[in-house]
Design an enzyme around this catalytic site. Structure first.
Site, PDB file in Angstrom:
ATOM      1  CB  SER A 108      63.455  22.658  61.586  1.00 27.48           C
ATOM      2  OG  SER A 108      64.503  22.840  60.657  1.00 27.48           O
ATOM      3  CG  ASN A 109      58.910  20.144  62.824  1.00 22.29           C
ATOM      4  OD1 ASN A 109      57.904  20.692  63.238  1.00 22.29           O
ATOM      5  ND2 ASN A 109      59.254  20.153  61.543  1.00 22.29           N
ATOM      6  CE  LYS A 234      62.624  18.165  55.389  1.00 27.90           C
ATOM      7  NZ  LYS A 234      62.516  18.376  56.856  1.00 27.90           N
TER       8      LYS A 234
END
Length: 384
Positions: A108-109, A234
């Site tokens: 996402s980053n 995660k």
């Protein structure tokens, strides 16, 4: 670069050599040459990918071990929004030198949803080459490979392997979730099919906010953990009870062979603001975006806990959690703004994500202040 071949690759033996030893998987068919999708014929990246793919140690064994993993940012030229490979490389080396355990691209980053297949390969190949050149060839790279279809997810896993990735971080598909079979059978079938075909091991990515609220249960994750090519999870859901159940069950599954320094199934918290909570619950570390700004603080928090210095770890966790709240509120836009404000690089996200206003930039900079001061103090002490 050769065009994509969408036909299934022939079956062959591939010894993964990761935490669980050799695993028979589907090998790529002529895909180890740097290449470009048929829909991306004019990309300028072929030489970069080719150089990285030809590295002799590209697929050396890099086991997953407990620690701090960082979902790295993707950086762009401010005017053209082209990939800024120089900054990607410098950032990766900065994180490695700060003592993190591994890096993740295409999360996402990393704005994976804004990148073409070829750009994804470029980012991962650039990161791998930068680490190798700086003496961090041992550091694993996790690559985000989530897609809505099983077919494309497998394709992304193969491309991640070609570019130097070691593990695939995979979100469950969600667009047609209302049509899925009950009790997560569709999700189980999806992960099983991808794991059967992927040349690199999978890490399950449970992030309900990114997949229309789809939240995998501990039962589903534990069931998938039995697959020999699924090696971790995660948990960005923030559910420490779930984390505890998964960590305990997978530890028992390993039996007498369990090695806490090299677990068969790595359980990672998806945010830095519950680092200590996850460790207490049996987790092995974090894969957290905040570490882009303060990698040493994240690493030191874990170290203090492991050393039994719980009160010091709690005090540091308070600073980390406060900084992480700023990161959570601003998302990738806010993290890049923090990097730009405090580290002098970062730039902007690719459109249509907005550029921060002056007021937002000032607010986010202030929100990171205490964390950055802590980071700088840790950097000074390590160099003295």
């Amino acid at each position: 670069m050769a065009p994509h071949n969408d036909a299934p690759s022939p079956s062959s033996s591939y010894s993964a050599g990761f935490n669980r030893g050799p695993y028979r998987s589907v090998a790529t068919s002529g895909l180890m040459t740097s290449r470009l999708g048929s829909m991306e014929p004019h990309s300028p990246i072929s030489s970069s990918c080719s150089a990285a793919s030809d590295a002799p140690d590209l697929h050396m064994t890099r086991p997953l071990v407990p620690g701090v993993y960082v979902p790295t940012m993707c950086f762009f030229d401010e005017a053209t929004e082209d990939i800024d490979t120089d900054t990607i490389a410098r950032h990766a080396v900065r994180l490695a030198r700060a003592g993190v355990t591994g890096l993740a691209t295409q999360g996402s980053n990393g704005e994976a949803v804004h990148l073409t297949h070829a750009e994804r390969q470029l980012v991962t190949a650039t990161t791998r080459k930068a680490l190798n050149d700086a003496g961090f060839a041992h550091m694993p790279i996790i690559v985000g490979c989530g897609a809505q279809s099983t077919r494309e997810t497998v394709q992304l896993c193969r491309e991640a392997w070609e570019a130097g990735g070691d593990y695939a971080l995979v979100l469950p598909p969600s667009y047609y979730a209302p049509l899925f079979a009950p009790s997560s059978e569709t999700v189980v079938s999806f992960f099983t099919a991808v794991a059967d075909a992927s040349p690199i091991p999978l890490i399950i990515y449970n992030f309900p906010g990114a997949v229309n609220g789809l939240d995998l249960s501990s039962d589903t994750i534990i069931r998938l953990a039995a697959h020999p090519n699924i090696v971790g999870v995660k948990l960005t859901c923030g559910n420490t009870g779930k984390l505890n159940r998964v960590a305990a069950a997978t530890r028992k599954m390993a039996g007498d062979s369990h090695d806490p320094t090299r677990p068969d199934f790595l359980v990672l918290a998806g945010s830095a603001d519950f680092t200590l909570q996850s460790l207490i619950a049996g987790g092995h570390g974090i894969l957290a975006g905040l570490a882009n700004i303060a990698p040493r603080a994240c690493v030191r928090t874990m170290e203090l806990f492991r050393q039994g210095r719980v009160a010091e770890a709690q005090a540091m966790q308070e600073v980390v959690a406060a900084g992480d709240w700023t990161a959570i509120q601003g998302g990738v836009v806010g993290v890049k703004c923090g990097l730009q404000s405090w580290m002098g690089y970062g730039g902007y996200a690719r459109s249509p994500l907005p550029r921060p206003t002056g007021e937002q930039a000032r607010s986010w900079k202030e929100g990171y202040r205490e964390l950055v001061m802590l980071e700088k103090s840790l950097s000074s002490s390590s160099s003295s």
